[in-house]
Design an enzyme around this catalytic site. Structure first.
Site, PDB file in Angstrom:
ATOM      1  N   THR A   1       0.827  -1.202   0.000  1.00 44.20           N
ATOM      2  CA  THR A   1       0.000   0.000   0.000  1.00 44.20           C
ATOM      3  C   THR A   1       0.861   1.252   0.000  1.00 44.20           C
ATOM      4  OG1 THR A   1      -1.906   1.055   1.066  1.00 44.20           O
ATOM      5  CG2 THR A   1      -0.178   0.227   2.512  1.00 44.20           C
TER       6      THR A   1
ATOM      7  N   HIS B   1       0.584  -0.857   7.683  1.00 46.25           N
ATOM      8  CA  HIS B   1       0.160  -2.047   6.944  1.00 46.25           C
ATOM      9  C   HIS B   1       1.288  -3.052   6.777  1.00 46.25           C
ATOM     10  CE1 HIS B   1      -3.968  -1.609   5.571  1.00 46.25           C
ATOM     11  NE2 HIS B   1      -3.761  -0.327   5.352  1.00 46.25           N
TER      12      HIS B   1
ATOM     13  N   GLU C   1      -1.504   5.165  -5.014  1.00 43.51           N
ATOM     14  CA  GLU C   1      -2.727   4.422  -4.699  1.00 43.51           C
ATOM     15  C   GLU C   1      -3.715   5.340  -3.987  1.00 43.51           C
ATOM     16  OE1 GLU C   1      -4.016   0.439  -2.142  1.00 43.51           O
ATOM     17  OE2 GLU C   1      -2.162   1.509  -1.663  1.00 43.51           O
ATOM     18  N   HIS C   2      -3.249   5.998  -2.930  1.00 43.07           N
ATOM     19  CA  HIS C   2      -4.054   6.979  -2.192  1.00 43.07           C
ATOM     20  C   HIS C   2      -3.342   8.324  -2.269  1.00 43.07           C
ATOM     21  CE1 HIS C   2      -4.377   3.071   0.075  1.00 43.07           C
ATOM     22  NE2 HIS C   2      -5.664   3.311  -0.088  1.00 43.07           N
TER      23      HIS C   2
ATOM     24  N   ASP D   1     -10.608   3.716   3.560  1.00 42.12           N
ATOM     25  CA  ASP D   1     -10.330   2.310   3.855  1.00 42.12           C
ATOM     26  C   ASP D   1     -11.564   1.593   4.385  1.00 42.12           C
ATOM     27  OD1 ASP D   1      -7.703   2.320   3.052  1.00 42.12           O
ATOM     28  OD2 ASP D   1      -6.884   2.726   5.040  1.00 42.12           O
TER      29      ASP D   1
ATOM     30  N   GLU E   1      -6.578  -4.325 -47.346  1.00 41.18           N
ATOM     31  CA  GLU E   1      -5.881  -5.147 -46.347  1.00 41.18           C
ATOM     32  C   GLU E   1      -5.548  -6.541 -46.877  1.00 41.18           C
ATOM     33  OE1 GLU E   1      -8.139  -5.085 -42.696  1.00 41.18           O
ATOM     34  OE2 GLU E   1      -7.565  -3.007 -42.280  1.00 41.18           O
TER      35      GLU E   1
ATOM     36  N   HIS F   1     -13.054 -11.376 -46.869  1.00 41.73           N
ATOM     37  CA  HIS F   1     -13.901 -10.425 -46.151  1.00 41.73           C
ATOM     38  C   HIS F   1     -14.847  -9.731 -47.127  1.00 41.73           C
ATOM     39  CE1 HIS F   1     -11.150 -11.056 -42.856  1.00 41.73           C
ATOM     40  NE2 HIS F   1     -11.761 -10.162 -42.087  1.00 41.73           N
TER      41      HIS F   1
END
EC number: 1.1.1.23
Length: 441
Positions: free
Chosen positions: A240, A265, A332-333, A366, A420, A425
């Protein structure tokens, strides 16, 4: 206790050069990948027997069965502390409010008269949700995984969390109680890479899942990488991290406490302050020591996390430079503790989640903001999002054209197919018009 990186005075470099100046933990999933490979292969070939053997090896308890009996979930809920239950119920309520609004509606675009494309959203049929259980107990991660899956309409939800020798080989009772509150009754005592492999391959006890989500350690991240392309995964979540962008108006007590909150953590957790105020930097550094001494998990988590290469106070010349730094970091935060914090937050491009002002600490997110705490780490917020209802949905295009609508564009289709060098096709179009393709309009 925490290092400093001084980026004042010189022009900030661009792109990777700036990212290289910023603190990051050593988190080499490729090394762990070779160690989880035989674990995953053993689960593939030996099923439940491998799960039981690995649980004894890694968790110190010999299981009789991998799936947790329903009565254990009932017992855990009955024994849950009333205050913890009330807190979980409020967390669930708020998460549902937010995630329910993320549902996507079927939408049809009329491209031409008689020709339409409809996009419908279909939930994944079965998901395996992982909730870690190593250094701490995370019933909140049960909420954060289960609620978006349920709101997306996933029909089959299974959850795994490590077996706890202390509780006779079942996951922590608070984890089980959270599952019971959410109506999830398919729970397995399996941890780390073995849990991911169980969901990916399936065993005698556990049918395979289409997707695996949830946070975890490096072994979980490595197992997710191993199965990339075989099943859906949310992200390779690493340790974290919190970044705080702050100016002289920020309260150093708040900033220090928020850095510590994520450092507790894991010893590899990252805590980064980006500021243009040397006075604030000094005050925060001074505030860290007494706050650390007043809490738990000091020597095994907080102190090594704050002292590690992944944590630092980064000094910049001004707010514009600070924004460039936090965008390069892709936290992350990310907390914004500045004057006019909402306007500053609106300028941020890269973050898993942004927490605005002094009254929206990461701890709120959280547990009970309503937002999701399963977020991209390691700079992945530059290209990835946190867990949401969309994570569990698949968009399917439904193409519906009449003969006249196809005829209108047929010549263009044939032309592009020939450009192509894919004549079959074009032939598929010509066959519908007896090899006479009308001119496209």
């Amino acid at each position: 206790m925490i290092s400093r990186i001084d980026l004042r005075g010189d022009a900030l470099p661009e792109g990777p050069a700036l990212r290289d100046l910023l603190p990051r933990a050593d988190f080499d999933v490729s090394v762990a990948l070779e160690k989880v490979r035989p674990i995953c292969e053993a689960v593939h070939h030996r099923g439940d027997a491998a799960l039981i053997d690995f649980t004894e090896q890694f968790d110190g308890v010999r299981l009789e069965r991998v799936r947790v009996p329903a009565e254990e979930l009932t017992r855990a809920l009955e024994g849950l502390d009333p205050e913890v239950r009330a807190a979980l119920e409020e967390s669930i309520r708020r998460a549902r409010l937010v995630h329910r609004e993320q549902r996507r509606a079927t939408h049809t675009t009329q491209v031409v008269p008689g020709g339409s494309v409809t996009e419908k959203w279909v939930p994944v049929e079965r998901v395996g949700l992982y909730v870690p259980g190593g250094r701490s107990v995370y019933p909140s991660s049960v909420v954060m995984n289960v609620v978006p899956a349920q709101e997306a309409g996933v029909g089959s939800i299974a959850l795994a969390s490590p077996a706890q020798a202390e509780f006779g080989g079942i996951p922590h009772p608070t984890i089980l109680a959270a599952c019971a509150l959410l109506g999830v009754d398919e729970v397995y005592a399996a941890g780390g890479a073995t849990a991911v492999a169980m969901f990916a391959y399936g065993t005698e006890s556990c049918p395979p899942a289409n997707m695996v989500t949830g946070p975890g350690n490096i072994w979980v991240a490595a197992a997710k990488r191993f199965f990339t392309g075989k099943i859906g995964i949310d992200a390779e979540a690493g340790p974290t991290e919190i970044a705080v962008l702050a100016d002289s108006t920020a309260d150093p007590v708040h900033v220090a406490s928020d850095l510590i909150s994520q450092a507790e953590h894991d010893p590899l957790a990252a805590a980064v302050l980006v500021t243009d105020s040397a006075e604030l930097a000094d005050a925060v550094e001074k505030e860290l020591q007494p706050q650390v001494e007043a809490t738990k998990h000091i020597e095994d988590r907080i102190r090594p996390a704050l002292a590690g290469r992944q944590s630092a106070i980064v000094l910049v010349d001004g707010l514009d430079e600070g924004l460039r730094v936090v965008d390069a970091y892709g936290a992350e935060h990310l907390e914004i503790q500045t004057a006019d914090a909402a306007a500053v937050a609106d300028r941020v491009k890269n973050a898993g989640a942004i927490f605005v002002g002094p009254w929206a600490p990461v701890s709120l997110g959280d547990y009970a903001a309503g937002s999701n705490h399963v977020l991209p780490t390691g700079g992945c917020a530059c290209h990835s999002s946190g867990l949401s209802v969309q994570s569990f949905l698949r968009g399917i295009h439904i193409v519906d054209y009449t003969r006249d609508a196809l005829a209108e564009v047929a010549r263009h289709v044939v032309t592009l197919a020939e450009a192509e060098d894919l004549p079959a096709h074009g032939a598929a179009i010509k066959a519908r018009f007896e090899w006479k393709v009308p001119e496209s309009k």
